[in-house]
Scaffold this motif. Sequence first.
Motif, PDB file in Angstrom:
ATOM      1  N   TYR A  93       0.842  -1.195   0.000  1.00 28.25           N
ATOM      2  CA  TYR A  93       0.000   0.000   0.000  1.00 28.25           C
ATOM      3  C   TYR A  93       0.878   1.246   0.000  1.00 28.25           C
ATOM      4  N   LEU A  94       0.257   2.340  -0.404  1.00 27.95           N
ATOM      5  CA  LEU A  94       0.918   3.633  -0.405  1.00 27.95           C
ATOM      6  C   LEU A  94       0.018   4.650   0.275  1.00 27.95           C
ATOM      7  N   ALA A  95       0.598   5.462   1.154  1.00 28.18           N
ATOM      8  CA  ALA A  95      -0.107   6.601   1.743  1.00 28.18           C
ATOM      9  C   ALA A  95       0.680   7.855   1.404  1.00 28.18           C
ATOM     10  N   LEU A  96      -0.033   8.921   1.042  1.00 26.02           N
ATOM     11  CA  LEU A  96       0.636  10.112   0.545  1.00 26.02           C
ATOM     12  C   LEU A  96      -0.039  11.369   1.083  1.00 26.02           C
ATOM     13  N   LEU A  97       0.767  12.268   1.613  1.00 26.10           N
ATOM     14  CA  LEU A  97       0.316  13.600   2.027  1.00 26.10           C
ATOM     15  C   LEU A  97       0.924  14.619   1.077  1.00 26.10           C
ATOM     16  N   VAL A  98       0.104  15.498   0.534  1.00 29.60           N
ATOM     17  CA  VAL A  98       0.581  16.593  -0.320  1.00 29.60           C
ATOM     18  C   VAL A  98      -0.066  17.881   0.157  1.00 29.60           C
ATOM     19  N   THR A  99       0.743  18.929   0.323  1.00 30.70           N
ATOM     20  CA  THR A  99       0.205  20.218   0.749  1.00 30.70           C
ATOM     21  C   THR A  99       1.009  21.342   0.114  1.00 30.70           C
ATOM     22  N   GLU A 100       0.432  22.542   0.170  1.00 25.47           N
ATOM     23  CA  GLU A 100       1.249  23.720  -0.069  1.00 25.47           C
ATOM     24  C   GLU A 100       2.224  23.861   1.094  1.00 25.47           C
ATOM     25  N   GLN A 101       3.371  24.505   0.802  1.00 32.66           N
ATOM     26  CA  GLN A 101       4.389  24.680   1.833  1.00 32.66           C
ATOM     27  C   GLN A 101       3.822  25.398   3.061  1.00 32.66           C
ATOM     28  N   LYS A 102       2.991  26.404   2.843  1.00 30.85           N
ATOM     29  CA  LYS A 102       2.492  27.196   3.965  1.00 30.85           C
ATOM     30  C   LYS A 102       1.577  26.391   4.884  1.00 30.85           C
ATOM     31  N   ASN A 103       1.033  25.284   4.375  1.00 32.25           N
ATOM     32  CA  ASN A 103       0.144  24.452   5.187  1.00 32.25           C
ATOM     33  C   ASN A 103       0.840  23.225   5.772  1.00 32.25           C
ATOM     34  N   TRP A 104       2.143  23.090   5.543  1.00 30.78           N
ATOM     35  CA  TRP A 104       2.823  21.841   5.868  1.00 30.78           C
ATOM     36  C   TRP A 104       2.760  21.503   7.358  1.00 30.78           C
ATOM     37  N   ASP A 105       3.219  22.403   8.207  1.00 30.45           N
ATOM     38  CA  ASP A 105       3.278  22.095   9.639  1.00 30.45           C
ATOM     39  C   ASP A 105       1.893  21.773  10.198  1.00 30.45           C
ATOM     40  N   ALA A 106       0.885  22.512   9.740  1.00 34.08           N
ATOM     41  CA  ALA A 106      -0.470  22.265  10.236  1.00 34.08           C
ATOM     42  C   ALA A 106      -1.045  20.967   9.683  1.00 34.08           C
ATOM     43  N   SER A 107      -0.475  20.450   8.606  1.00 30.98           N
ATOM     44  CA  SER A 107      -1.020  19.247   7.970  1.00 30.98           C
ATOM     45  C   SER A 107      -0.399  17.962   8.493  1.00 30.98           C
ATOM     46  N   LEU A 108       0.817  18.038   9.003  1.00 31.11           N
ATOM     47  CA  LEU A 108       1.500  16.818   9.452  1.00 31.11           C
ATOM     48  C   LEU A 108       0.712  16.025  10.497  1.00 31.11           C
ATOM     49  N   PRO A 109       0.079  16.681  11.495  1.00 32.86           N
ATOM     50  CA  PRO A 109      -0.691  15.878  12.466  1.00 32.86           C
ATOM     51  C   PRO A 109      -1.806  15.061  11.826  1.00 32.86           C
ATOM     52  N   TYR A 110      -2.410  15.570  10.762  1.00 31.23           N
ATOM     53  CA  TYR A 110      -3.436  14.790  10.072  1.00 31.23           C
ATOM     54  C   TYR A 110      -2.842  13.486   9.531  1.00 31.23           C
ATOM     55  N   PHE A 111      -1.670  13.607   8.923  1.00 32.30           N
ATOM     56  CA  PHE A 111      -1.039  12.431   8.327  1.00 32.30           C
ATOM     57  C   PHE A 111      -0.586  11.453   9.410  1.00 32.30           C
ATOM     58  N   GLU A 112      -0.011  11.968  10.486  1.00 31.25           N
ATOM     59  CA  GLU A 112       0.446  11.090  11.575  1.00 31.25           C
ATOM     60  C   GLU A 112      -0.739  10.342  12.195  1.00 31.25           C
ATOM     61  N   THR A 113      -1.832  11.029  12.384  1.00 33.10           N
ATOM     62  CA  THR A 113      -3.017  10.364  12.928  1.00 33.10           C
ATOM     63  C   THR A 113      -3.557   9.334  11.945  1.00 33.10           C
ATOM     64  N   PHE A 114      -3.557   9.669  10.687  1.00 44.25           N
ATOM     65  CA  PHE A 114      -4.010   8.740   9.658  1.00 44.25           C
ATOM     66  C   PHE A 114      -3.194   7.449   9.712  1.00 44.25           C
ATOM     67  N   LEU A 115      -1.869   7.581   9.781  1.00 41.96           N
ATOM     68  CA  LEU A 115      -1.009   6.396   9.804  1.00 41.96           C
ATOM     69  C   LEU A 115      -1.158   5.610  11.102  1.00 41.96           C
ATOM     70  N   SER A 116      -1.276   6.310  12.204  1.00 42.44           N
ATOM     71  CA  SER A 116      -1.335   5.623  13.501  1.00 42.44           C
ATOM     72  C   SER A 116      -2.646   4.880  13.721  1.00 42.44           C
ATOM     73  N   THR A 117      -3.712   5.296  13.018  1.00 44.84           N
ATOM     74  CA  THR A 117      -5.010   4.638  13.204  1.00 44.84           C
ATOM     75  C   THR A 117      -5.315   3.608  12.123  1.00 44.84           C
ATOM     76  N   LEU A 118      -4.440   3.497  11.110  1.00 45.21           N
ATOM     77  CA  LEU A 118      -4.681   2.550  10.022  1.00 45.21           C
ATOM     78  C   LEU A 118      -4.527   1.115  10.519  1.00 45.21           C
ATOM     79  N   ARG A 119      -5.507   0.290  10.237  1.00 43.69           N
ATOM     80  CA  ARG A 119      -5.492  -1.118  10.663  1.00 43.69           C
ATOM     81  C   ARG A 119      -6.148  -1.975   9.577  1.00 43.69           C
ATOM     82  N   LYS A 120      -5.828  -3.258   9.600  1.00 43.70           N
ATOM     83  CA  LYS A 120      -6.513  -4.197   8.718  1.00 43.70           C
ATOM     84  C   LYS A 120      -7.954  -4.339   9.183  1.00 43.70           C
ATOM     85  N   ALA A 121      -8.869  -4.337   8.240  1.00 41.74           N
ATOM     86  CA  ALA A 121     -10.277  -4.495   8.575  1.00 41.74           C
ATOM     87  C   ALA A 121     -10.520  -5.897   9.107  1.00 41.74           C
ATOM     88  N   SER A 122     -11.322  -5.998  10.147  1.00 37.10           N
ATOM     89  CA  SER A 122     -11.609  -7.316  10.729  1.00 37.10           C
ATOM     90  C   SER A 122     -12.830  -7.933  10.060  1.00 37.10           C
TER      91      SER A 122
END
Length: 516
Positions: free
Chosen positions: A487-516
Amino acid sequence: MAQVIATRYELVEVLGRGGMGAVWRAHDRTLDREVAIKEVALPSGLDEAQVERSHARTLREARSAARLDHPGIVTVYDVVEEDGRPWIVMQLVRAEALDAVIAREGPLPPRRVAAIGLDLLDALRAAHAAGVVHRDVKPGNVLLPRGRAVLTDFGIATLAGDETLTQAGAIVGSPAYLAPEQARHQKATPASDLWSLGGTLYAAVEGRPPYRRPDMWGLMAALLSDDPDPLERAGPLTPVLHGLLHRNPDERLRPDEAERLLRQVIDAPPAPLPYALHVPRDVTLPRPVPQPTPPPGPGPRGTPPPRPARWALIIPAGVFSVALLAAVVAIVVFVNGGGESGDGPGGSRASGGPRTGSAASGSGVPTGYERFRGSEFVVAKPKGWTTDGSGDDVTFKDPSPSVIRGIAIQRPSLGLGQNSDPGDALATTATQFKNDSSSYPEYRQESFTRHIPYLGDRAAELQFAFTRNGKPARARVRLFRLDGALYLALLVTEQKNWDASLPYFETFLSTLRKAS
């Protein structure tokens, strides 16, 4: 006076020399035809018994090669003894060897290499069906007459099941293209030939062997413990090379699957231009239309001035070695969203900014997020973000007109599977990004991490910056396995939005699980 072998074969000229002896062009006086004769050279220091065993092995293996009748295999006509050593008489193929072509032309195009691979694979299948293992498949043993490839030099081949007559401890074959199990002195099998085939195709498309080491000791150590060096030019050949060069012979690509992937490379349409992307899924990507620069002030009838043209992430043809192209095409769609003015840098009226500190009661989903279920996974996505796609190919986009950012998750479907190494695939991609300045102007790789512990396996991650339409932008890509699939996960943002966007991506990755 010309030397004559067995009162029949007149040696004319040396065509080449190697560790196993010399190959001569000769004239068969009996049948009045040209032939190639291999003069088998034995290493010095052998005692009489060792010489006898070596001669016996050569005779047996020449007989085994003579059993093969295939257009992709150089035919063995005869084997004789002269001056106390064997001479193998073969069909003379007037063609350049693959190693000479690589030395002259450099790396070859993937489609051409795939065609060579199909011919060699067919030849090896015929040999293996007859119980013959080549044991020394390499570019120097591949001849390229017009329009086809021919495998030669079965001089160290062995009949499957025969007792080995090779001196104990000796390495048989060319180390640069030797399968790991052969380097460990294990018995060569058809799977070993497939590894060597992969190494040969690797050299053809990359212009160098799978391992680049300063000396023989370093080469053998790498062969025993390291994966092949990352691919840089293989493009659509990446899946078949990864499969053939799998270190475990039991997990190595089978001939049928290798053939399917090679034919896929040959049958694929020519690579499109960056704006004319071929998308193997139901996504419509309109060709960007140049926007004229509007004059300042209101337009006709008091309408507000048009917004400046939205910036776009242009995915270059062949990115992710073609196999992962479909996994990032959707980013073109969501990055085309967003606007210019509104809440200021990092603002998002829809989501109100990321919250990662607490979970909604009983849901296991952090506050400010909502649960999303794909075909094979579940994940927390930012609440209010739009969803494009379904199943395992989904893009989530911040709908705020003042923000350009999105997260995508994709499951590549063009040949990369559980045997593919995320680090190799992402390293290849990083090189392609760097070399494609037209698609990623001012590309700057900021970090590359090959091994990241993730979901009980290892992932790879690439972060880079670039500029599009004068707007600074950044992206982070993570390639990982989930339940054996890539699988591939990708975050893309404008530079000015980068710092504010990283928590979204970190939360996305940390909550990703195989469906039961």
